[in-house]
Design a protein around this motif. Structure first.
Motif, PDB file in Angstrom:
ATOM      1  N   ILE A 270       0.839  -1.200   0.000  1.00  0.00           N
ATOM      2  CA  ILE A 270       0.000   0.000   0.000  1.00  0.00           C
ATOM      3  C   ILE A 270       0.877   1.255   0.000  1.00  0.00           C
ATOM      4  CG2 ILE A 270      -1.671   1.314   1.339  1.00  0.00           C
ATOM      5  CD1 ILE A 270      -2.845  -1.316   2.245  1.00  0.00           C
ATOM      6  N   LYS A 271       1.994   1.201   0.711  1.00  0.00           N
ATOM      7  CA  LYS A 271       2.884   2.357   0.747  1.00  0.00           C
ATOM      8  C   LYS A 271       3.589   2.553  -0.589  1.00  0.00           C
ATOM      9  CE  LYS A 271       3.867   2.135   5.650  1.00  0.00           C
ATOM     10  NZ  LYS A 271       4.887   1.945   6.661  1.00  0.00           N
ATOM     11  N   LEU A 272       3.798   1.496  -1.327  1.00  0.00           N
ATOM     12  CA  LEU A 272       4.537   1.601  -2.575  1.00  0.00           C
ATOM     13  C   LEU A 272       3.697   2.177  -3.712  1.00  0.00           C
ATOM     14  CD1 LEU A 272       6.489  -1.753  -2.456  1.00  0.00           C
ATOM     15  CD2 LEU A 272       7.309   0.519  -1.891  1.00  0.00           C
ATOM     16  N   ILE A 273       2.414   1.976  -3.677  1.00  0.00           N
ATOM     17  CA  ILE A 273       1.560   2.473  -4.759  1.00  0.00           C
ATOM     18  C   ILE A 273       1.547   3.996  -4.803  1.00  0.00           C
ATOM     19  CG2 ILE A 273      -0.820   2.559  -5.596  1.00  0.00           C
ATOM     20  CD1 ILE A 273      -1.073  -0.357  -4.679  1.00  0.00           C
ATOM     21  N   PRO A 274       1.273   4.676  -3.677  1.00  0.00           N
ATOM     22  CA  PRO A 274       1.351   6.144  -3.751  1.00  0.00           C
ATOM     23  C   PRO A 274       2.773   6.626  -4.022  1.00  0.00           C
ATOM     24  CG  PRO A 274       0.165   5.483  -1.790  1.00  0.00           C
ATOM     25  CD  PRO A 274       0.716   4.250  -2.396  1.00  0.00           C
ATOM     26  N   LEU A 275       3.744   5.866  -3.548  1.00  0.00           N
ATOM     27  CA  LEU A 275       5.132   6.219  -3.790  1.00  0.00           C
ATOM     28  C   LEU A 275       5.409   6.237  -5.285  1.00  0.00           C
ATOM     29  CD1 LEU A 275       8.099   6.487  -2.613  1.00  0.00           C
ATOM     30  CD2 LEU A 275       8.204   4.028  -2.899  1.00  0.00           C
ATOM     31  N   LEU A 276       5.003   5.217  -5.969  1.00  0.00           N
ATOM     32  CA  LEU A 276       5.223   5.142  -7.411  1.00  0.00           C
ATOM     33  C   LEU A 276       4.425   6.215  -8.143  1.00  0.00           C
ATOM     34  CD1 LEU A 276       6.592   3.619  -9.683  1.00  0.00           C
ATOM     35  CD2 LEU A 276       4.601   2.144  -9.787  1.00  0.00           C
ATOM     36  N   PHE A 277       3.201   6.448  -7.699  1.00  0.00           N
ATOM     37  CA  PHE A 277       2.369   7.460  -8.345  1.00  0.00           C
ATOM     38  C   PHE A 277       2.999   8.837  -8.218  1.00  0.00           C
ATOM     39  CE2 PHE A 277      -1.294   9.337 -10.080  1.00  0.00           C
ATOM     40  CZ  PHE A 277      -1.590  10.451  -9.327  1.00  0.00           C
ATOM     41  N   PHE A 278       3.424   9.204  -7.048  1.00  0.00           N
ATOM     42  CA  PHE A 278       3.994  10.536  -6.863  1.00  0.00           C
ATOM     43  C   PHE A 278       5.410  10.636  -7.378  1.00  0.00           C
ATOM     44  CE2 PHE A 278       0.802  13.104  -5.272  1.00  0.00           C
ATOM     45  CZ  PHE A 278      -0.087  12.274  -4.653  1.00  0.00           C
ATOM     46  N   MET A 279       6.083   9.513  -7.454  1.00  0.00           N
ATOM     47  CA  MET A 279       7.392   9.537  -8.083  1.00  0.00           C
ATOM     48  C   MET A 279       7.229   9.921  -9.546  1.00  0.00           C
ATOM     49  SD  MET A 279      10.195   6.550  -8.503  1.00  0.00           S
ATOM     50  CE  MET A 279       9.289   5.728  -9.775  1.00  0.00           C
ATOM     51  N   SER A 280       6.238   9.340 -10.190  1.00  0.00           N
ATOM     52  CA  SER A 280       6.015   9.676 -11.594  1.00  0.00           C
ATOM     53  C   SER A 280       5.492  11.111 -11.735  1.00  0.00           C
ATOM     54  CB  SER A 280       5.056   8.690 -12.233  1.00  0.00           C
ATOM     55  OG  SER A 280       3.793   8.792 -11.632  1.00  0.00           O
ATOM     56  N   ALA A 281       4.647  11.550 -10.803  1.00  0.00           N
ATOM     57  CA  ALA A 281       4.131  12.918 -10.866  1.00  0.00           C
ATOM     58  C   ALA A 281       5.247  13.930 -10.655  1.00  0.00           C
ATOM     59  CB  ALA A 281       3.043  13.113  -9.824  1.00  0.00           C
ATOM     60  N   LEU A 282       6.106  13.690  -9.688  1.00  0.00           N
ATOM     61  CA  LEU A 282       7.220  14.599  -9.451  1.00  0.00           C
ATOM     62  C   LEU A 282       8.201  14.581 -10.614  1.00  0.00           C
ATOM     63  CD1 LEU A 282       8.062  14.167  -5.665  1.00  0.00           C
ATOM     64  CD2 LEU A 282       7.132  16.159  -6.815  1.00  0.00           C
ATOM     65  N   ALA A 283       8.414  13.424 -11.165  1.00  0.00           N
ATOM     66  CA  ALA A 283       9.332  13.330 -12.293  1.00  0.00           C
ATOM     67  C   ALA A 283       8.807  14.101 -13.483  1.00  0.00           C
ATOM     68  CB  ALA A 283       9.554  11.868 -12.665  1.00  0.00           C
ATOM     69  N   SER A 284       7.517  14.036 -13.707  1.00  0.00           N
ATOM     70  CA  SER A 284       6.963  14.751 -14.848  1.00  0.00           C
ATOM     71  C   SER A 284       6.885  16.257 -14.592  1.00  0.00           C
ATOM     72  CB  SER A 284       5.585  14.207 -15.203  1.00  0.00           C
ATOM     73  OG  SER A 284       4.694  14.461 -14.153  1.00  0.00           O
ATOM     74  N   LEU A 285       6.761  16.684 -13.341  1.00  0.00           N
ATOM     75  CA  LEU A 285       6.680  18.113 -13.032  1.00  0.00           C
ATOM     76  C   LEU A 285       8.060  18.768 -12.960  1.00  0.00           C
ATOM     77  CD1 LEU A 285       3.877  18.194 -10.327  1.00  0.00           C
ATOM     78  CD2 LEU A 285       3.730  18.915 -12.704  1.00  0.00           C
ATOM     79  N   SER A 286       8.989  18.129 -12.285  1.00  0.00           N
ATOM     80  CA  SER A 286      10.275  18.780 -12.057  1.00  0.00           C
ATOM     81  C   SER A 286      11.211  18.615 -13.244  1.00  0.00           C
ATOM     82  CB  SER A 286      10.911  18.236 -10.786  1.00  0.00           C
ATOM     83  OG  SER A 286      11.187  16.856 -10.953  1.00  0.00           O
ATOM     84  N   ALA A 287      11.425  17.423 -13.661  1.00  0.00           N
ATOM     85  CA  ALA A 287      12.320  17.158 -14.784  1.00  0.00           C
ATOM     86  C   ALA A 287      11.940  15.819 -15.371  1.00  0.00           C
ATOM     87  CB  ALA A 287      13.773  17.139 -14.304  1.00  0.00           C
ATOM     88  N   GLU A 288      12.306  15.606 -16.583  1.00  0.00           N
ATOM     89  CA  GLU A 288      11.996  14.330 -17.216  1.00  0.00           C
ATOM     90  C   GLU A 288      12.845  13.239 -16.580  1.00  0.00           C
ATOM     91  OE1 GLU A 288       9.692  13.437 -19.497  1.00  0.00           O
ATOM     92  OE2 GLU A 288       8.926  15.448 -19.192  1.00  0.00           O
ATOM     93  N   PHE A 289      12.173  12.141 -16.289  1.00  0.00           N
ATOM     94  CA  PHE A 289      12.864  10.995 -15.706  1.00  0.00           C
ATOM     95  C   PHE A 289      13.455  10.178 -16.840  1.00  0.00           C
ATOM     96  CE2 PHE A 289      12.525   6.562 -14.040  1.00  0.00           C
ATOM     97  CZ  PHE A 289      13.544   6.666 -13.112  1.00  0.00           C
ATOM     98  N   ASP A 290      14.728   9.917 -16.746  1.00  0.00           N
ATOM     99  CA  ASP A 290      15.406   9.177 -17.795  1.00  0.00           C
ATOM    100  C   ASP A 290      15.196   7.687 -17.562  1.00  0.00           C
ATOM    101  OD1 ASP A 290      16.953   8.540 -19.959  1.00  0.00           O
ATOM    102  OD2 ASP A 290      18.869   8.814 -18.906  1.00  0.00           O
TER     103      ASP A 290
ATOM    104  N   ALA B 254      -2.671   4.417 -15.699  1.00  0.00           N
ATOM    105  CA  ALA B 254      -1.481   4.433 -14.845  1.00  0.00           C
ATOM    106  C   ALA B 254      -1.800   3.859 -13.467  1.00  0.00           C
ATOM    107  CB  ALA B 254      -0.948   5.855 -14.718  1.00  0.00           C
ATOM    108  N   ARG B 255      -2.964   4.206 -12.928  1.00  0.00           N
ATOM    109  CA  ARG B 255      -3.342   3.655 -11.619  1.00  0.00           C
ATOM    110  C   ARG B 255      -3.502   2.143 -11.674  1.00  0.00           C
ATOM    111  NH1 ARG B 255      -5.092   6.770  -7.313  1.00  0.00           N
ATOM    112  NH2 ARG B 255      -5.108   8.979  -7.726  1.00  0.00           N
ATOM    113  N   SER B 256      -4.087   1.639 -12.734  1.00  0.00           N
ATOM    114  CA  SER B 256      -4.248   0.187 -12.833  1.00  0.00           C
ATOM    115  C   SER B 256      -2.928  -0.510 -13.135  1.00  0.00           C
ATOM    116  CB  SER B 256      -5.296  -0.159 -13.891  1.00  0.00           C
ATOM    117  OG  SER B 256      -4.846   0.243 -15.164  1.00  0.00           O
ATOM    118  N   ALA B 257      -1.992   0.195 -13.760  1.00  0.00           N
ATOM    119  CA  ALA B 257      -0.697  -0.403 -14.091  1.00  0.00           C
ATOM    120  C   ALA B 257       0.255  -0.449 -12.900  1.00  0.00           C
ATOM    121  CB  ALA B 257      -0.051   0.361 -15.237  1.00  0.00           C
ATOM    122  N   MET B 258      -0.040   0.313 -11.858  1.00  0.00           N
ATOM    123  CA  MET B 258       0.859   0.329 -10.688  1.00  0.00           C
ATOM    124  C   MET B 258       0.989  -1.040 -10.047  1.00  0.00           C
ATOM    125  SD  MET B 258       0.449   3.853  -8.567  1.00  0.00           S
ATOM    126  CE  MET B 258      -1.312   3.943  -8.484  1.00  0.00           C
ATOM    127  N   ALA B 259      -0.083  -1.801 -10.035  1.00  0.00           N
ATOM    128  CA  ALA B 259      -0.043  -3.118  -9.401  1.00  0.00           C
ATOM    129  C   ALA B 259       0.818  -4.099 -10.184  1.00  0.00           C
ATOM    130  CB  ALA B 259      -1.465  -3.667  -9.267  1.00  0.00           C
TER     131      ALA B 259
END
Length: 160
Positions: free
Chosen positions: A2-22, A45-50
């Motif tokens: 459960i902790k990893l799902i929001p982690l992955l979601f916000f990791m992708s959100a932060l990556a797209s907002l701050s800089a492109e994730f390579d 994206a939400r369904s792909a997190m699992a």
């Protein structure tokens, strides 16, 4: 998990907002999946997190840490901490509602028990309770006869 799902979601959100994730820093099998995840719409994206296992998530987080400055990482930590606290709050509410449900079930059982006890007390008392002596047997209007005891043969069948 459960902790990893929001982690992955916000990791992708932060990556797209701050800089492109390579995604090229990831393994060949993981890079296209992460790229598809980052480019997908929100519902997909939400369904792909699992679909990511723990090892893959750890690799993504490590690549994110290497690719971003400490300020971006700390912003990610704050986001992660917010969602962890929110998850704890939701878990506490669920436990509280479960506690209330158990208390309500116990109250229903206690009420039913009290109702049953009260109705049993208001029923007519038995004859033993009034006199202390056993009740008199009721005589039957028909004489009691036992055909076998009198030596008569037992009839078998209906028309014999």
């Amino acid at each position: 998990m459960i902790k990893l799902i929001p982690l992955l979601f916000f990791m992708s959100a932060l990556a797209s907002l701050s800089a492109e994730f390579d995604t090229n820093t990831l393994s060949e099998s993981l890079a296209p999946r992460v790229k598809d995840f980052l480019e997908a719409d929100t519902a997909k994206a939400r369904s792909a997190m699992a679909g990511f296992n723990d090892e893959e998530l750890q690799r993504i987080v490590n690549a994110f840490k290497k690719d971003h400055a400490s300020g971006d990482q700390r912003m990610f930590w704050l986001t992660e901490e917010f969602y962890r606290r929110n998850a704890e709050r939701v878990a506490a509410e669920r436990i509280r509602y479960l506690y209330y449900a158990v208390l309500a079930a116990l109250a229903i059982i206690a009420g039913f028990t009290a109702f049953t006890y009260a109705s049993a007390r208001h029923r007519a008392p038995s004859p033993m309770a009034n006199t202390g002596a056993p009740p008199h047997p009721v005589e039957s209007a028909f004489p009691k006869t036992n055909s076998r005891a009198q030596g008569k043969p037992r009839k078998r069948g209906r028309f014999k």
